[in-house]
Design a protein around this motif. Structure first.
Motif, PDB file in Angstrom:
ATOM      1  N   ASP A 114       0.831  -1.207   0.000  1.00 12.87           N
ATOM      2  CA  ASP A 114       0.000   0.000   0.000  1.00 12.87           C
ATOM      3  C   ASP A 114       0.867   1.258   0.000  1.00 12.87           C
ATOM      4  O   ASP A 114       0.620   2.200  -0.755  1.00 12.87           O
TER       5      ASP A 114
ATOM      6  N   TYR B 157      -1.864   0.207  -3.366  1.00 10.32           N
ATOM      7  CA  TYR B 157      -2.916  -0.800  -3.457  1.00 10.32           C
ATOM      8  C   TYR B 157      -3.133  -1.459  -2.105  1.00 10.32           C
ATOM      9  O   TYR B 157      -2.170  -1.813  -1.422  1.00 10.32           O
TER      10      TYR B 157
ATOM     11  N   VAL C 167      -4.120  -4.719  -0.948  1.00 13.76           N
ATOM     12  CA  VAL C 167      -4.233  -6.026  -1.587  1.00 13.76           C
ATOM     13  C   VAL C 167      -4.863  -7.076  -0.683  1.00 13.76           C
ATOM     14  O   VAL C 167      -4.802  -6.990   0.538  1.00 13.76           O
TER      15      VAL C 167
END
Length: 152
Positions: A125, A130, A132
């Motif tokens: 992140d 992201y 995830v």
């Protein structure tokens, strides 16, 4: 962590609770759905549609098992995962979600808690932005037994 912000997951502890979720959702509690839930609660491990159909009832065929599993997944009681190139496997949604690692050499599958990867997920992140999840597909690599001795 829920599997997806787009899909409601509804962990239940018993078949009777699952039946109640189906009723609340307006779905029918058919003999086939009840048999599928019985199998998933009994085994508690991911199973293929064929394995579920075989265990659920002699008269339950694979196509109707697929349809019923899709409905149970839509309602949020069941999820599917993929291990390698094989068929999707189905398991109950749980408060104690499991993710999986798959050895690409020997095929061993190891279940683990999503919290085990929190540091990795934070790093991803921070670096690429992201958040995830590794719920639908397993992590793939080599288990300890298959790693070269100098890599262990």
């Amino acid at each position: 962590m829920p599997e997806s912000p787009l899909r409601t997951v509804r962990p239940v502890a018993t078949v009777d609770e699952a039946v109640e979720v189906l009723r609340e959702d307006g779905g029918r509690v058919t003999k086939a759905r009840r048999a599928i839930l019985d199998v998933l609660f009994e085994v508690r491990d991911p199973l293929s549609v064929e394995q579920i159909a075989r265990r659920a009832a002699p008269e339950l065929d694979v196509p109707s098992t697929y349809r019923n599993l899709e409905h149970l997944e839509t309602v949020g009681l069941v999820r599917h995962v993929h291990f390698g190139h094989g068929p999707g496997l189905y398991e109950l949604v749980s408060d104690h979600e499991r993710w999986y690692a798959l050895c690409e050499s020997c095929g061993a599958v190891t279940a683990f808690s999503p919290a085990d990867l929190d540091p990795v997920r934070v790093t991803i992140d921070e670096r690429i932005g992201y958040q995830v999840r590794f719920a639908h597909f397993p992590l793939v690599g080599l288990c300890r037994a298959c790693q070269a001795p100098d890599q262990a």
